[in-house]
Design an enzyme around this catalytic site. Sequence first.
Site, PDB file in Angstrom:
ATOM      1  N   TYR A 141       0.731  -1.055  -0.084  1.00 39.38           N
ATOM      2  CA  TYR A 141       0.173   0.017  -0.204  1.00 39.38           C
ATOM      3  C   TYR A 141       0.745   1.250   0.163  1.00 39.38           C
ATOM      4  O   TYR A 141       0.491   2.387   0.402  1.00 39.38           O
ATOM      5  CB  TYR A 141      -0.878  -0.107   1.156  1.00 39.38           C
ATOM      6  CG  TYR A 141      -2.208  -0.589   0.898  1.00 39.38           C
ATOM      7  CD1 TYR A 141      -3.427  -0.002   0.549  1.00 39.38           C
ATOM      8  CD2 TYR A 141      -2.107  -2.248   0.678  1.00 39.38           C
ATOM      9  CE1 TYR A 141      -4.692  -0.614   0.069  1.00 39.38           C
ATOM     10  CE2 TYR A 141      -3.533  -2.632   0.479  1.00 39.38           C
ATOM     11  CZ  TYR A 141      -4.649  -1.998   0.002  1.00 39.38           C
ATOM     12  OH  TYR A 141      -5.935  -2.770  -0.284  1.00 39.38           O
ATOM     13  N   GLY A 256      -9.883  -5.734  -4.698  1.00 38.25           N
ATOM     14  CA  GLY A 256      -8.506  -6.213  -4.870  1.00 38.25           C
ATOM     15  C   GLY A 256      -7.873  -7.209  -4.137  1.00 38.25           C
ATOM     16  O   GLY A 256      -7.149  -7.983  -4.608  1.00 38.25           O
ATOM     17  N   ASP A 257      -8.155  -6.641  -2.895  1.00 37.14           N
ATOM     18  CA  ASP A 257      -7.679  -7.550  -2.006  1.00 37.14           C
ATOM     19  C   ASP A 257      -8.286  -8.964  -1.798  1.00 37.14           C
ATOM     20  O   ASP A 257      -7.682  -9.846  -1.820  1.00 37.14           O
ATOM     21  CB  ASP A 257      -7.946  -6.920  -0.601  1.00 37.14           C
ATOM     22  CG  ASP A 257      -7.158  -5.595  -0.537  1.00 37.14           C
ATOM     23  OD1 ASP A 257      -5.777  -5.523  -0.343  1.00 37.14           O
ATOM     24  OD2 ASP A 257      -7.681  -4.456  -0.034  1.00 37.14           O
ATOM     25  N   ARG A 258      -9.365  -8.892  -2.036  1.00 34.82           N
ATOM     26  CA  ARG A 258     -10.346 -10.203  -2.315  1.00 34.82           C
ATOM     27  C   ARG A 258      -9.719 -11.052  -3.417  1.00 34.82           C
ATOM     28  O   ARG A 258      -9.497 -12.374  -3.319  1.00 34.82           O
ATOM     29  CB  ARG A 258     -11.729 -10.121  -2.519  1.00 34.82           C
ATOM     30  CG  ARG A 258     -12.368 -11.314  -2.505  1.00 34.82           C
ATOM     31  CD  ARG A 258     -12.425 -12.038  -1.072  1.00 34.82           C
ATOM     32  NE  ARG A 258     -13.220 -13.335  -1.088  1.00 34.82           N
ATOM     33  CZ  ARG A 258     -14.226 -13.526  -0.596  1.00 34.82           C
ATOM     34  NH1 ARG A 258     -15.047 -12.380  -0.123  1.00 34.82           N
ATOM     35  NH2 ARG A 258     -14.878 -14.810  -0.724  1.00 34.82           N
ATOM     36  N   ALA A 261      -6.148 -12.204  -2.615  1.00 39.41           N
ATOM     37  CA  ALA A 261      -6.046 -13.344  -1.629  1.00 39.41           C
ATOM     38  C   ALA A 261      -6.532 -14.734  -2.029  1.00 39.41           C
ATOM     39  O   ALA A 261      -6.065 -15.683  -1.716  1.00 39.41           O
ATOM     40  CB  ALA A 261      -6.866 -12.951  -0.240  1.00 39.41           C
TER      41      ALA A 261
END
Length: 471
Positions: A141, A256-258, A261
Amino acid sequence: MSGPLVVVGDSLLDRDVTGAVGRICPDAPVPVFDERSATDRPGGAGLAALLAAAQDSEVALVTALADDAGGARLAELLAAAGVEVYPMHLPGPTAEKIRLRAGGQTLLRLDRGGDPQPPREPSEAVRELLTRARAILVSDYGRGLLRQPTLRAALAEATAPLVWDPHPRGPAAVPGARLTTPNVAELRQLTGDAGAGSALSTATRAGHELRRRWRAGAVAVTMGAEGAVLCHSGSAPLVVPPPSSLDRVEDTCGAGDRFAATATLALGDGAPVAEAVGAAVAAASAYVAAGGAAGLHREAAEPRPTLAAARTAEELVAKVRADGGTVVATGGCFDILHAGHVATLQAARRLGDCLVVCLNSDRSVRGLKGPERPVNPQADRARLLAALDCVDAVVVFDEPTPHQVLARLRPAVWVKGGDYARDGAAELPEADLVQRWGGKVVTVPYLAGRSTTGTISAARKRGLHLVKGAV
């Protein structure tokens, strides 16, 4: 592969402040925001770890934490979610992002924490953790953690599949990353691509350039509602569209994190990159459809979703029941979907206003049918069932019987195929349970001569016949 999924990256403290705007400030021409509630959650790499842990995975997070109230709150939230934190000391305050939201929209974001500060050295425990990881997700980040030389060296030496989710202000991925996952805007900034032509041509051109520069195995360019484009060693990119279009997008924060991951978990389980990206697109689409980050802590007072927008069996059942409709459920292994199954499902759907299929998991099928079953894994069986017009939702259960899921859903009608009656069963085994809440148990006509066991047996006999004929 054993070991935890390890997420490495900058964590933030996110706060959603929900309220209403109904008047203008008397001393300035600006709206007045009346706060109603506030919810804290981990942000940045913390959110990626939270989403991975929600997929029933063992997750460890390597992140920098400050010695302040924000850092303590982050640690508390992550521990409550089952994430094991391996902290690196962060000088200065915790970065905070505060979103003011009303009517399902973000009106303003307030950032706190100032310029990022370089973290201290990682501990020996962090370096050891990376050597035994099942897979590693770098969630950058842009606040400096991934520039730490000792940490970068440890990441470069790790043997687990490595996924790098980049930030334009962050450093390049370490060489050898299995996959990197920028969105189109990030990709253009990382490569300096002007974006000439269509979004697909930009993603393909710049994706291959980033792959070359970073010496990455593949680049998956996320494109929002259009899915993702996978740039790999092949000459043609793989375009992965979402499984369905989104009727309403409320909040894309964390999509985007999902994506990253899910892809990392799939690679850690041994999936090929293309398969991992397909799973990631589906997961990110479902996450956005469920409300995104705002949906993680949805207030009970908010309106229930419409039937078309219901994303879980529980939401569907609640909606139908609230509207005075009849909930119908049926269950089984549905290992090889055949005409007999379809006839049963179509007949069951006509008995009410929605049909929920309770599907035996792979482990449950093995316990019932033996070690050679199922032929098709539960994800494939669930997908086939969900694609049928007569099926409104699918729930996978792990027990030998559907009793637990039935007790949770409490359908008004429980249906089985007429083969139960044909075989002389005096009463279905779930009858007593369903009748406790006033539900009915029924059978529906069954097409004779259709069965999964029979299909498998016929296929084996035909295969043996062909082999003998060839000899």
